[in-house]
Write an enzyme that holds these catalytic residues in place. Structure first.
Site, short mmCIF file in Angstrom:
data_model
loop_
_atom_site.label_atom_id
_atom_site.label_comp_id
_atom_site.label_asym_id
_atom_site.label_seq_id
_atom_site.Cartn_x
_atom_site.Cartn_y
_atom_site.Cartn_z
N GLY A 8 1.25 -1.20 0.22
CA GLY A 8 0.64 0.06 -0.02
C GLY A 8 0.76 0.89 -0.10
O GLY A 8 0.37 1.93 1.06
N ALA A 9 2.15 1.71 -0.50
CA ALA A 9 2.62 2.29 -0.98
C ALA A 9 3.00 3.62 -1.98
O ALA A 9 3.62 4.46 -1.88
CB ALA A 9 4.27 2.11 -0.70
N VAL A 63 -3.67 -6.94 -1.75
CA VAL A 63 -3.26 -7.86 -0.43
C VAL A 63 -3.91 -8.60 0.58
O VAL A 63 -3.32 -9.41 0.84
CB VAL A 63 -1.17 -6.31 0.37
N ASN A 89 1.78 -2.11 4.88
CA ASN A 89 1.34 -1.24 5.47
C ASN A 89 0.38 -0.99 4.91
O ASN A 89 -0.78 0.01 5.84
CB ASN A 89 2.19 -0.12 4.81
N SER A 141 -2.00 -0.01 14.94
CA SER A 141 -2.26 1.94 15.46
C SER A 141 -3.19 1.85 16.96
O SER A 141 -2.66 1.10 17.33
CB SER A 141 -3.65 1.70 14.47
N TYR A 154 -12.37 -2.14 12.94
CA TYR A 154 -10.59 -1.45 11.75
C TYR A 154 -9.33 -2.31 13.01
O TYR A 154 -8.35 -2.10 13.33
CB TYR A 154 -10.41 0.03 12.11
N LYS A 158 -6.40 -4.07 13.59
CA LYS A 158 -5.03 -3.64 14.51
C LYS A 158 -4.50 -4.47 15.26
O LYS A 158 -3.52 -4.54 15.91
CB LYS A 158 -5.12 -1.66 14.22
N ILE A 187 -2.17 10.45 12.29
CA ILE A 187 -1.20 11.46 11.17
C ILE A 187 -1.29 12.23 10.19
O ILE A 187 -3.11 11.91 9.48
CB ILE A 187 0.03 10.09 10.61
P1 NAP Z 1 -3.01 5.81 2.70
O1 NAP Z 1 -3.03 6.89 2.50
O2 NAP Z 1 -5.36 5.95 2.45
O3 NAP Z 1 -3.02 4.52 2.38
C1 NAP Z 1 -2.83 3.32 2.46
C2 NAP Z 1 -2.47 2.56 1.31
O4 NAP Z 1 -3.03 1.49 1.40
C3 NAP Z 1 -3.68 3.07 -0.02
O5 NAP Z 1 -2.51 4.00 -0.95
C4 NAP Z 1 -4.08 2.33 -0.19
O6 NAP Z 1 -4.64 1.97 -1.56
C5 NAP Z 1 -3.97 1.05 -0.35
N1 NAP Z 1 -4.44 -0.47 0.12
C6 NAP Z 1 -5.84 -0.05 0.10
N2 NAP Z 1 -6.12 -1.37 0.54
C7 NAP Z 1 -5.55 -2.29 -0.40
C8 NAP Z 1 -5.47 -3.57 -1.22
N3 NAP Z 1 -6.14 -4.20 -1.03
N4 NAP Z 1 -4.39 -3.83 -1.59
C9 NAP Z 1 -2.85 -2.68 -1.59
N5 NAP Z 1 -3.03 -1.91 -0.84
C10 NAP Z 1 -3.97 -1.04 -0.65
O7 NAP Z 1 -3.45 5.30 4.64
P2 NAP Z 1 -2.22 5.56 5.97
O8 NAP Z 1 -2.87 6.39 6.01
O9 NAP Z 1 -0.97 6.13 4.79
O10 NAP Z 1 -2.32 4.62 6.37
C11 NAP Z 1 -0.84 3.46 5.65
C12 NAP Z 1 -0.99 2.46 7.51
O11 NAP Z 1 -1.04 3.22 8.31
C13 NAP Z 1 -2.32 1.89 7.37
O12 NAP Z 1 -2.22 0.59 7.30
C14 NAP Z 1 -3.22 2.84 8.46
O13 NAP Z 1 -3.77 1.36 9.02
C15 NAP Z 1 -2.20 2.87 9.32
N6 NAP Z 1 -2.59 4.17 10.49
C16 NAP Z 1 -2.20 5.10 9.86
C17 NAP Z 1 -2.75 6.42 10.75
C18 NAP Z 1 -2.94 7.73 10.53
O14 NAP Z 1 -3.37 8.47 11.22
N7 NAP Z 1 -3.09 8.19 9.01
C19 NAP Z 1 -3.46 5.95 12.14
C20 NAP Z 1 -2.59 4.41 12.61
C21 NAP Z 1 -2.31 3.60 11.74
P3 NAP Z 1 -6.29 3.19 -2.33
O15 NAP Z 1 -5.81 4.55 -1.73
O16 NAP Z 1 -6.22 2.64 -3.49
O17 NAP Z 1 -7.05 2.54 -1.61
#
Ligand code: NAP
Length: 246
Positions: A8-9, A63, A89, A141, A154, A158, A187
């Site tokens: 998910g990068a 994934v 991720n 998370s 969620y 997690k 974040i």
């Molecule tokens: P994000 O900007 O939505 O990025 C998540 C990425 O994962 C997106 O590129 C998404 O693609 C991809 N993804 C989703 N479903 C997928 C799949 N089935 N196969 C491959 N890729 C997939 O979110 P983020 O904030 O960077 O989050 C990254 C990680 O950190 C996540 O696990 C999230 O739960 C965790 N996290 C984030 C926060 C926060 O505050 N942001 C806090 C705690 C934990 P699409 O855009 O096409 O869906």
């Protein structure tokens, strides 16, 4: 050259981790969801990674699908030779209170956030076992540690990742494979941009540092966990939340 896969990068924290590991000298595999828009974003991330003089490849795979993960890992092994670090991720949210949560929204979040970690670790661990070396970092998370209203699906996914991390650390420790988790707080990413101002302010009031975290602040901890500096750290959950809970 060591190789790292980040799932998910194409944006957000995952893109930032990919760039940081490239800067650290890893060849990087940028996994992205199989869509044209994700592909376009992933290609831009790869281009930036290459400016650090490393190899960077984008691989489309959902994934949450076991077979797609298996095929991706096979392709990486063939193209890069080794897999030294895996960062799980990819994640989604489908938030609503339990009373309103539909079964398909529960299942979808578990499939992407939790099953994907099984899918990837299952295939990558067999490669790492043969190498007798590997670093796995799972992105959990604070919701998995403390719960969060509106996130039964969620927080379940997690919290599960934390149990999986500790189990894999125990199962593979003797093979020199470490497995740790990071638990980010709030974040700045596309995932949190969509939250209401009211909710954002309410959450911020609980953060000791009084601000949101930046994706780079997650990437720097992941960088440490996949490095030789973390050679005696395994089975741990590192909270990166600006002091959300104390
Ligand atoms: P994000 O900007 O939505 O990025 C998540 C990425 O994962 C997106 O590129 C998404 O693609 C991809 N993804 C989703 N479903 C997928 C799949 N089935 N196969 C491959 N890729 C997939 O979110 P983020 O904030 O960077 O989050 C990254 C990680 O950190 C996540 O696990 C999230 O739960 C965790 N996290 C984030 C926060 C926060 O505050 N942001 C806090 C705690 C934990 P699409 O855009 O096409 O869906």
């Amino acid at each position: 050259m060591a190789t790292a896969i980040i799932t998910g990068a194409s944006q957000g924290i995952g893109a930032c981790i990919a760039k940081r590991l490239a800067k650290d000298g890893f060849d990087v595999v940028i996994n992205h969801y199989p869509s044209d828009s994700d592909r376009e974003k992933a290609l831009a991330v790869a281009e930036e990674c290459r400016t650090y003089g490393v190899k960077a490849e984008c691989i489309a795979a959902d994934v949450s699908k076991f077979d797609q993960c298996e095929a991706m890992v096979k392709q990486i092994k063939a193209d890069f030779g080794s897999i030294d670090a895996l960062v799980n991720n990819a994640g989604i949210t489908k938030d609503t209170l339990l009373a309103r949560m539909k079964e398909e929204d529960y299942d979808a979040v578990i499939a992407v956030n939790q099953k994907s970690v099984y899918n990837m670790m299952k295939h990558v661990c067999s490669v790492m076992m043969k190498q007798r070396h590997g670093r796995i970092v799972n992105v959990s998370s604070v919701a998995g540690l403390y719960g969060n209203p509106g996130q039964v699906n969620y927080s379940a996914s997690k919290a599960a990742i934390i149990g999986m991390t500790k189990t894999v650390a125990k199962e593979f420790g003797s093979r020199n494979i470490t497995c740790n988790a990071v638990a980010p707080g709030f974040i700045h990413t596309p995932m949190t941009d969509v939250l209401s101002e009211e909710l954002k302010n309410k959450m911020l009031a609980q953060v000791a540092l009084g601000r949101y975290g930046e994706p780079e602040e997650i990437a720097s901890v992941v960088s440490f966990l996949v490095s030789e500096n973390a050679s005696y750290v395994t089975g741990q959950v590192i909270e990166i939340s600006g002091g959300l809970s104390m």
